[in-house]
Design a protein around this motif. Sequence first.
Motif, short mmCIF file in Angstrom:
data_model
loop_
_atom_site.label_atom_id
_atom_site.label_comp_id
_atom_site.label_asym_id
_atom_site.label_seq_id
_atom_site.Cartn_x
_atom_site.Cartn_y
_atom_site.Cartn_z
N GLY A 1 -46.28 17.66 37.48
CA GLY A 1 -44.99 17.12 37.95
C GLY A 1 -44.77 17.46 39.41
O GLY A 1 -45.60 18.10 40.06
N THR A 2 -43.61 17.06 39.89
CA THR A 2 -43.25 17.32 41.29
C THR A 2 -42.88 18.78 41.49
O THR A 2 -43.19 19.38 42.52
CB THR A 2 -42.01 16.46 41.67
N THR A 3 -42.20 19.34 40.52
CA THR A 3 -41.65 20.70 40.65
C THR A 3 -42.67 21.75 41.09
O THR A 3 -42.40 22.52 42.00
CB THR A 3 -40.99 21.13 39.32
N ASP B 1 -50.13 19.79 29.22
CA ASP B 1 -50.15 18.47 28.59
C ASP B 1 -51.01 17.48 29.37
O ASP B 1 -51.48 17.78 30.48
CB ASP B 1 -48.72 17.93 28.42
N TYR C 1 -53.20 13.95 34.47
CA TYR C 1 -52.90 15.33 34.85
C TYR C 1 -54.18 16.08 35.22
O TYR C 1 -54.13 17.06 35.97
CB TYR C 1 -52.12 16.03 33.73
N SER D 1 -41.96 23.74 33.54
CA SER D 1 -40.75 23.20 34.14
C SER D 1 -39.98 22.48 33.03
O SER D 1 -40.25 22.71 31.85
CB SER D 1 -41.09 22.29 35.31
N ILE D 2 -39.07 21.65 33.40
CA ILE D 2 -38.26 20.96 32.39
C ILE D 2 -38.15 19.50 32.79
O ILE D 2 -38.14 19.18 33.99
CB ILE D 2 -36.87 21.64 32.27
N HIS E 1 -37.06 18.21 27.92
CA HIS E 1 -38.38 18.50 27.35
C HIS E 1 -39.11 19.59 28.12
O HIS E 1 -38.88 19.80 29.30
CB HIS E 1 -39.23 17.23 27.18
N GLY F 1 -43.22 20.74 28.56
CA GLY F 1 -44.45 19.98 28.29
C GLY F 1 -43.99 18.56 28.01
O GLY F 1 -43.13 18.02 28.71
N PHE F 2 -44.53 17.95 26.97
CA PHE F 2 -44.01 16.65 26.53
C PHE F 2 -43.37 16.80 25.15
O PHE F 2 -43.45 15.91 24.32
CB PHE F 2 -45.10 15.58 26.51
N ASN G 1 -41.30 8.76 34.60
CA ASN G 1 -42.68 8.99 35.05
C ASN G 1 -43.41 7.72 35.47
O ASN G 1 -44.53 7.80 35.97
CB ASN G 1 -43.48 9.70 33.95
N LYS H 1 -32.18 18.18 37.19
CA LYS H 1 -32.46 19.17 36.12
C LYS H 1 -31.21 19.91 35.67
O LYS H 1 -31.27 20.72 34.75
CB LYS H 1 -33.51 20.18 36.61
C1 GLP Z 1 -43.57 15.74 32.98
C2 GLP Z 1 -44.31 16.91 32.37
C3 GLP Z 1 -43.39 18.09 32.19
C4 GLP Z 1 -42.65 18.38 33.46
C5 GLP Z 1 -41.85 17.17 33.85
C6 GLP Z 1 -41.03 17.40 35.08
O1 GLP Z 1 -42.75 15.09 32.08
N1 GLP Z 1 -44.90 16.58 31.12
O2 GLP Z 1 -44.16 19.20 31.79
O3 GLP Z 1 -41.81 19.48 33.30
O4 GLP Z 1 -42.79 16.13 34.08
O5 GLP Z 1 -41.48 16.66 36.15
P1 GLP Z 1 -40.95 16.86 37.61
O6 GLP Z 1 -41.34 18.22 38.02
O7 GLP Z 1 -41.68 15.81 38.39
O8 GLP Z 1 -39.50 16.67 37.57
#
Ligand code: GLP
Length: 250
Positions: A42-44, A71, A84, A135-136, A143, A145-146, A170, A207
């Motif tokens: 993810g971006t985080t 995931d 990923y 992260s979330i 969520h 992970g997924f 996504n 978030k």
């Molecule tokens: C996806 C991943 C998650 C991640 C989420 C957050 O959905 N499966 O594990 O927490 O992205 O993404 P971002 O960090 O881009 O907001």
Amino acid sequence: MIDHAPELEVFGSRSLAEARATDIIIAQVEQKPESVLTLPTGTTPIGVYRRLVQAHEQGLDFSGTTVFNLDEYWPISNSHRSSYASYMDKQFFDHVNIPIENRHIPNGSAENVSLEAARYEMKIRELIIDLAFISIGPGRTCHIGFNEPGSLPSSQTRCVELTPETLEANCKNFDDDEEMPTGAITQGIKTILVAKQILLLATGESKAWGINRSLSGEISPEAPASFLRYHSNVSFVLDADAASQITPEK
Ligand code: GLP
């Protein structure tokens, strides 16, 4: 099950929160070079990977480290630019000295997805995760992970259907709707909770709802991240935006 309050650390900027999360991971690897880590995409976490690569350039040794990714989309070719597996190579693995045999990620091109999920879970269970860095999901997905809403605390690595909200969040990583996988292989809630320590990094306003819901209200499948409260060693590292909806008494 006991409802533990995660430790909260709130920082004035995204960069400070990323730096703090990086320091926790560095401390883990320095203290135990054979650390087993769960890592997210993810971006985080991008800023954290950038800092970990810098730390490696300045001498941090990952040669004993083992990684299990949280995931992977399914089905997807491993070499797809938005898999990923590709993300991890680009953001982290290509720049550090984690041995190839210690880098684990679910195989998004496995034909028998149930078998692949079971294989991955068993591989994780051969070791003990020292630190799960997660992260979330954005908005109301809550969520980890997924593990989408409806996920149970007993869930292990498995194939899941992505929710419309996750697909919408996504899809920016895919050229068109046709190309985007609608499923994923994810570590389960239980798989994540068996880690000795959990670090959740969240930044940005998208978030805020999920962070507040994880920390307050019922621990329930409707908010999968709320299950983190069953674990006694969880840190939430947040920037002010992600923390902005936390109610004062929490
Ligand atoms: C996806 C991943 C998650 C991640 C989420 C957050 O959905 N499966 O594990 O927490 O992205 O993404 P971002 O960090 O881009 O907001």
